[in-house]
Scaffold this active site. Structure first.
Site, PDB file in Angstrom:
ATOM      1  N   ASP A 111       0.805  -1.239   0.000  1.00  0.00           N
ATOM      2  CA  ASP A 111       0.000   0.000   0.000  1.00  0.00           C
ATOM      3  C   ASP A 111       0.831   1.279   0.000  1.00  0.00           C
ATOM      4  O   ASP A 111       0.292   2.375  -0.141  1.00  0.00           O
ATOM      5  CB  ASP A 111      -0.975  -0.011   1.210  1.00  0.00           C
ATOM      6  CG  ASP A 111      -0.251  -0.223   2.561  1.00  0.00           C
ATOM      7  OD1 ASP A 111      -0.854  -0.848   3.457  1.00  0.00           O
ATOM      8  OD2 ASP A 111       0.907   0.233   2.699  1.00  0.00           O
ATOM      9  N   HIS A 128       6.771  -7.785  -1.213  1.00  0.00           N
ATOM     10  CA  HIS A 128       5.691  -8.331  -2.070  1.00  0.00           C
ATOM     11  C   HIS A 128       5.297  -7.361  -3.168  1.00  0.00           C
ATOM     12  O   HIS A 128       4.235  -7.512  -3.777  1.00  0.00           O
ATOM     13  CB  HIS A 128       4.459  -8.694  -1.210  1.00  0.00           C
ATOM     14  CG  HIS A 128       4.695  -9.874  -0.325  1.00  0.00           C
ATOM     15  ND1 HIS A 128       3.917 -10.161   0.769  1.00  0.00           N
ATOM     16  CD2 HIS A 128       5.671 -10.831  -0.350  1.00  0.00           C
ATOM     17  CE1 HIS A 128       4.377 -11.257   1.355  1.00  0.00           C
ATOM     18  NE2 HIS A 128       5.441 -11.671   0.709  1.00  0.00           N
ATOM     19  N   CYS A 136       3.094  -5.582 -17.284  1.00  0.00           N
ATOM     20  CA  CYS A 136       2.557  -6.524 -18.272  1.00  0.00           C
ATOM     21  C   CYS A 136       3.163  -7.907 -18.027  1.00  0.00           C
ATOM     22  O   CYS A 136       4.403  -8.034 -17.953  1.00  0.00           O
ATOM     23  CB  CYS A 136       2.892  -6.057 -19.690  1.00  0.00           C
ATOM     24  SG  CYS A 136       2.445  -7.290 -20.942  1.00  0.00           S
ATOM     25  N   CYS A 139       5.371  -8.634 -21.527  1.00  0.00           N
ATOM     26  CA  CYS A 139       6.591  -7.906 -21.934  1.00  0.00           C
ATOM     27  C   CYS A 139       7.250  -7.137 -20.798  1.00  0.00           C
ATOM     28  O   CYS A 139       8.328  -6.559 -20.966  1.00  0.00           O
ATOM     29  CB  CYS A 139       6.245  -6.942 -23.087  1.00  0.00           C
ATOM     30  SG  CYS A 139       5.314  -5.489 -22.570  1.00  0.00           S
ATOM     31  N   CYS A 161      -1.971  -4.662 -21.981  1.00  0.00           N
ATOM     32  CA  CYS A 161      -0.778  -3.862 -22.248  1.00  0.00           C
ATOM     33  C   CYS A 161      -0.909  -3.152 -23.590  1.00  0.00           C
ATOM     34  O   CYS A 161      -1.207  -3.791 -24.625  1.00  0.00           O
ATOM     35  CB  CYS A 161       0.430  -4.806 -22.262  1.00  0.00           C
ATOM     36  SG  CYS A 161       1.964  -4.005 -22.742  1.00  0.00           S
ATOM     37  N   SER A 203       0.818 -12.100  10.758  1.00  0.00           N
ATOM     38  CA  SER A 203       0.596 -13.449  11.296  1.00  0.00           C
ATOM     39  C   SER A 203       1.832 -14.317  11.055  1.00  0.00           C
ATOM     40  O   SER A 203       1.939 -15.414  11.594  1.00  0.00           O
ATOM     41  CB  SER A 203      -0.611 -14.080  10.584  1.00  0.00           C
ATOM     42  OG  SER A 203      -0.301 -14.221   9.178  1.00  0.00           O
ATOM     43  N   ASN A 227       1.697  -7.585  17.976  1.00  0.00           N
ATOM     44  CA  ASN A 227       0.587  -8.101  17.183  1.00  0.00           C
ATOM     45  C   ASN A 227      -0.657  -8.244  18.047  1.00  0.00           C
ATOM     46  O   ASN A 227      -0.553  -8.491  19.248  1.00  0.00           O
ATOM     47  CB  ASN A 227       0.940  -9.462  16.547  1.00  0.00           C
ATOM     48  CG  ASN A 227       0.175  -9.703  15.248  1.00  0.00           C
ATOM     49  OD1 ASN A 227       0.250  -8.912  14.324  1.00  0.00           O
ATOM     50  ND2 ASN A 227      -0.612 -10.762  15.228  1.00  0.00           N
TER      51      ASN A 227
HETATM   52  N1  APR Z   1      -2.661  -4.045  15.469  1.00  0.00           N
HETATM   53  C1  APR Z   1      -1.942  -5.179  15.677  1.00  0.00           C
HETATM   54  N2  APR Z   1      -2.135  -6.327  14.990  1.00  0.00           N
HETATM   55  C2  APR Z   1      -3.122  -6.311  14.066  1.00  0.00           C
HETATM   56  C3  APR Z   1      -3.920  -5.178  13.799  1.00  0.00           C
HETATM   57  C4  APR Z   1      -3.648  -4.007  14.545  1.00  0.00           C
HETATM   58  N3  APR Z   1      -4.355  -2.873  14.365  1.00  0.00           N
HETATM   59  N4  APR Z   1      -4.808  -5.509  12.812  1.00  0.00           N
HETATM   60  C5  APR Z   1      -4.570  -6.796  12.490  1.00  0.00           C
HETATM   61  N5  APR Z   1      -3.567  -7.279  13.243  1.00  0.00           N
HETATM   62  C6  APR Z   1      -2.923  -8.602  13.169  1.00  0.00           C
HETATM   63  C7  APR Z   1      -3.867  -9.753  12.946  1.00  0.00           C
HETATM   64  O1  APR Z   1      -4.297 -10.285  14.189  1.00  0.00           O
HETATM   65  C8  APR Z   1      -2.988 -10.737  12.172  1.00  0.00           C
HETATM   66  O2  APR Z   1      -2.300 -11.614  13.049  1.00  0.00           O
HETATM   67  O3  APR Z   1      -2.087  -8.554  12.024  1.00  0.00           O
HETATM   68  C9  APR Z   1      -1.953  -9.852  11.480  1.00  0.00           C
HETATM   69  C10 APR Z   1      -2.167  -9.760   9.980  1.00  0.00           C
HETATM   70  O4  APR Z   1      -1.926 -11.047   9.469  1.00  0.00           O
HETATM   71  P1  APR Z   1      -2.345 -11.380   7.960  1.00  0.00           P
HETATM   72  O5  APR Z   1      -3.747 -10.922   7.732  1.00  0.00           O
HETATM   73  O6  APR Z   1      -1.992 -12.813   7.742  1.00  0.00           O
HETATM   74  O7  APR Z   1      -1.435 -10.426   7.084  1.00  0.00           O
HETATM   75  P2  APR Z   1       0.110 -10.632   6.751  1.00  0.00           P
HETATM   76  O8  APR Z   1       0.831 -11.280   7.872  1.00  0.00           O
HETATM   77  O9  APR Z   1       0.613  -9.314   6.274  1.00  0.00           O
HETATM   78  O10 APR Z   1       0.037 -11.646   5.502  1.00  0.00           O
HETATM   79  C11 APR Z   1       1.229 -11.909   4.821  1.00  0.00           C
HETATM   80  O11 APR Z   1      -0.054 -13.100   3.151  1.00  0.00           O
HETATM   81  O12 APR Z   1      -1.885 -13.254   1.791  1.00  0.00           O
HETATM   82  C12 APR Z   1      -0.537 -12.908   1.815  1.00  0.00           C
HETATM   83  O13 APR Z   1       0.553 -11.431   0.365  1.00  0.00           O
HETATM   84  C13 APR Z   1      -0.316 -11.462   1.457  1.00  0.00           C
HETATM   85  O14 APR Z   1       1.389  -9.966   2.293  1.00  0.00           O
HETATM   86  C14 APR Z   1       0.362 -10.868   2.674  1.00  0.00           C
HETATM   87  C15 APR Z   1       0.923 -12.097   3.358  1.00  0.00           C
END
Ligand code: APR
Length: 258
Positions: A111, A128, A136, A139, A161, A203, A227
Site C-alpha cells: 500500500d 511483495h 505486463c 513484456c 498492455c 501473522s 501483534n
Molecule cells: N494491530 C496489531 N495487529 C493487528 C492489527 C492491529 N491494528 N490488525 C490486524 N492485526 C494482526 C492480525 O491479528 C494478524 O495476526 O495482524 C496480522 C495480519 O496477518 P495477515 O492478515 O496474515 O497479514 P500478513 O501477515 O501481512 O500476511 C502476509 O499473506 O496473503 C498474503 O501477500 C499477502 O502480504 C500478505 C501475506
C-alpha cells in the site's frame, strides 16, 4: 502499565531497541488496518471475502473469469488504498528510522503507507511489490496503477498492455510468483545482520517473509513481536507485545528514544 500494556515488556523492549546498533523491522497488513485497509486472515479480512486461489499466478493467467473478477474487485478496492492515510504505527516506525534507530524496514504490504508516513523509500523493502504500479505479464512494460484505474473506470474490464496486448497485473507478488531476487536478498541480509528484529502486524503465515524472524534469531537477534493476536513465532520471541500497532509502536518508540 503503558496504554494498558505490561509496562515492563515495553520498557524492556525499548531498552533493547536503544542499545541495538542494527534494528530491522518486518511489517504486515496489521499495521494498515488502522488506516482502513483490511488484513488477510483476521475475521472479515480479504481471505474471508475472496478466494486466495484467484491470486495464484497460474490460475490468474489461465482464466479470463478470474482476471475479470480481480479487476472488478480492484476497481472498488484501489481507491481505498490510494486514499488511505498512514496509521500511528507507520508514523512511529518512520520516527524511529528518522532518529537513526531503524536500519531497514521490510514490509509485506503493497500500500506504500510507510513511504507516505515519511519513511525514506531507500530504507524500505517492499518484499511483495507494490499496488501503485501495474506490469505486463508478457513484456514487463510498467505503468502507474492510477493510469490503469482510469481505464478500468472508463469500462475496460480486463486492461491489456498497450505495448504488446499482454495481460496487465498489479506489480505485486501473486502466490506462485517469485519475489524479485534483489529484494529477497536485501531482506535476508537485513534479517541476518539484525541485533533486534521487530515484527509489527503480521501473522507470519507466508514464507519467505514469515521466516525472516527465524533467520534473525538464528543469527543472534532479539525478536520483538507486536501483534493483536498470537503468531506462529510467539514462542521464539524475546518479547511479545499484544495489542494494536497504532497504540504499542508509538509507546515503544517514545520509550526507546527517551
Ligand atoms: N494491530 C496489531 N495487529 C493487528 C492489527 C492491529 N491494528 N490488525 C490486524 N492485526 C494482526 C492480525 O491479528 C494478524 O495476526 O495482524 C496480522 C495480519 O496477518 P495477515 O492478515 O496474515 O497479514 P500478513 O501477515 O501481512 O500476511 C502476509 O499473506 O496473503 C498474503 O501477500 C499477502 O502480504 C500478505 C501475506
Amino acid at each position: 502499565m503503558t496504554n494498558g500494556f505490561p509496562a515492563d515488556s515495553i520498557a524492556q523492549a525499548a531498552d533493547w531497541l536503544r542499545a541495538s546498533a542494527v534494528t530491522v523491522c518486518l511489517t504486515g497488513a496489521g499495521i494498515s488496518t488502522e488506516s482502513g485497509i483490511p488484513d488477510f486472515r483476521s475475521r472479515g479480512g480479504v481471505w474471508d471475502r475472496f478466494d486466495p486461489k484467484d491470486f495464484d499466478i497460474r490460475r490468474w493467467l489461465g482464466s479470463e473469469e478470474v482476471r475479470r473478477r480481480y479487476w472488478a474487485m480492484s476497481r472498488e478496492g484501489y481507491p481505498r488504498v490510494m486514499g488511505a492515510e498512514p496509521s500511528k504505527g507507520h508514523a512511529a516506525l518512520s520516527r524511529l528510522a528518522g532518529s537513526g534507530r531503524l536500519s531497514l524496514l521490510i514490509t509485506q504490504n503493497t500500500d506504500g503507507l510507510h513511504q507516505k508516513a515519511g519513511h525514506d523509500p531507500d530504507e524500505v523493502v517492499e518484499i511483495h511489490g507494490t499496488s501503485h504500479f501495474c506490469v505486463c505479464a508478457a513484456c514487463g512494460e510498467r505503468i502507474t496503477r492510477a493510469e490503469v484505474q482510469e481505464r478500468v473506470e472508463r469500462g475496460e474490464e480486463i486492461p491489456l498492455c498497450e505495448n504488446c496486448g499482454g495481460f496487465l497485473k498489479p506489480d505485486a507478488v501473486f502466490f506462485g510468483e517469485d519475489i524479485a531476487p534483489e529484494r529477497l536478498e536485501r531482506a535476508v541480509t537485513g534479517a541476518e545482520s539484525a541485533e533486534v528484529f521487530l515484527v509489527a502486524g503480521s501473522s507470519l503465515a507466508v514464507r519467505p517473509a514469515g521466516a525472516l524472524p527465524e533467520r534473525a534469531v538464528l543469527s543472534g537477534a532479539r525478536l520483538i513481536i507486536v501483534n493483536e493476536s498470537p503468531t506462529r513465532l510467539d514462542g521464539k520471541a524475546h518479547a511479545v507485545l499484544r495489542g494494536k500497532t497504532g497504540d504499542i509502536l508509538p509507546a515503544l518508540v517514545e520509550a526507546a528514544l527517551a
